[in-house]
Design a protein around this motif. Structure first.
Motif, PDB file in Angstrom:
ATOM      1  N   MET A   1      84.397  44.376 -79.785  1.00  0.00           N
ATOM      2  CA  MET A   1      83.619  43.085 -79.963  1.00  0.00           C
ATOM      3  C   MET A   1      84.702  42.128 -79.983  1.00  0.00           C
ATOM      4  N   LYS A   2      84.697  41.193 -79.139  1.00  0.00           N
ATOM      5  CA  LYS A   2      85.617  40.039 -79.154  1.00  0.00           C
ATOM      6  C   LYS A   2      85.256  38.870 -78.720  1.00  0.00           C
ATOM      7  N   LEU A   3      86.255  37.826 -79.145  1.00  0.00           N
ATOM      8  CA  LEU A   3      85.677  36.702 -78.553  1.00  0.00           C
ATOM      9  C   LEU A   3      87.149  36.292 -77.596  1.00  0.00           C
TER      10      LEU A   3
ATOM     11  N   VAL B   1      77.007  36.018 -76.855  1.00  0.00           N
ATOM     12  CA  VAL B   1      76.978  37.330 -77.671  1.00  0.00           C
ATOM     13  C   VAL B   1      76.219  38.497 -77.036  1.00  0.00           C
ATOM     14  N   LYS B   2      76.809  39.210 -76.166  1.00  0.00           N
ATOM     15  CA  LYS B   2      76.375  40.306 -75.366  1.00  0.00           C
ATOM     16  C   LYS B   2      76.251  41.574 -76.207  1.00  0.00           C
TER      17      LYS B   2
END
Lengths: 141, 141
Positions: B1-3, B87-88
């Motif tokens: 999970m990342k931005l 947000v996938k």
DNA sequence: AACATACCCGACTAAAATGGTCAAGTTTAG
DNA sequence: CTAAACTTGACCATTTTAGTCGGGTATGTT
């Protein structure tokens, strides 16, 4: 910003494991079949889960994996952390001398990502594997 | 999970913009220099911000970009959405007939991702550009 | 009118991450 | 001894990311 399959698979697999490991160790092959996840990929994931003491392995015939703690003590944070599914806030270069992007002042967004990280982690810290299993049972009724 | 950087850049650029656009339109070149973001990349980002009515452009010499709303009315959700930083939750195949992964029952994690998505979005919906600017000023004291 | 400064737009690309596969083991119950 | 299961590490195709590049077009200034 996205969640990867690895994290999702890890959670799915552990929920599966939690439901069956009271009786026998659970083989990855079974999980693979039940959850529709590639066996080879599961092996990679479980290798990490093992290193992080979330599961224990029993080798040999009739072997498999078992949870190494109570489902209540396994928080989602632990799981995600184990499989490297961490919230990456695209760190503004961690060279502590200079600020973000090599300029003197902290970049505007620096605090923002910190806040976000806390926000998300607080969610994962509250949820345990136990919660998910309960949830599943409730949905069955 | 990342931005990803794209979202971070968008926020940085807009904060920069918000601080200077009362006086004149702000050119991407200035933002590029001040924030250390590639000019060409900024152009791509601002093209999207424009399509989503977050900024307005003034072409020609002495032109540039201006916020098209009050900083208080620009929520981070809007910004991220504009640059596709959504947000996938690694959607379990959206074929509505079958459940996730082609099996009959919903996958255990399905509700979890929904919850998480809401949790994160609520954070972004509350934060406005104005909040970030205020924050920056406070840090200056 | 010419020129410089800006936005506009689409194609291209190197590098990294993702989601695996494959091969060659070791361990242990039966 | 052998089959079932874990163990390890290398490999790989695809997609995403974070840009670059090369051409535009619009417009204020001289």
């Amino acid at each position: 910003m996205k969640l990867t399959s690895k994290g999702r698979y890890a959670v799915m697999a552990l929920v599966d494991l939690a439901r069956f490991d009271n009786i026998n160790p659970v083989s990855l092959r079974d999980i693979s079949l039940r959850q529709g996840i590639s066996l080879d990929y599961l092996e990679q994931i479980f290798s990490k889960l093992k290193k992080n003491h979330i599961v224990k392995s029993i080798r040999g015939n009739q072997g498999g994996y078992v949870l190494s703690k109570n489902p209540n003590d396994i928080k989602l944070t632990n799981i995600f952390h184990a499989v490297d599914e961490k919230v990456k806030t695209v760190q503004c270069k961690k060279d502590s001398k200079k600020g973000c992007n090599g300029r003197a002042t902290k970049c505007v967004t620096h605090n923002l990502w910190d806040e976000l990280e806390n926000h998300i982690n607080s969610f994962f810290e509250k949820k345990s594997l136990e919660d998910l299993i309960k949830n599943k049972k409730e949905n069955r009724l």
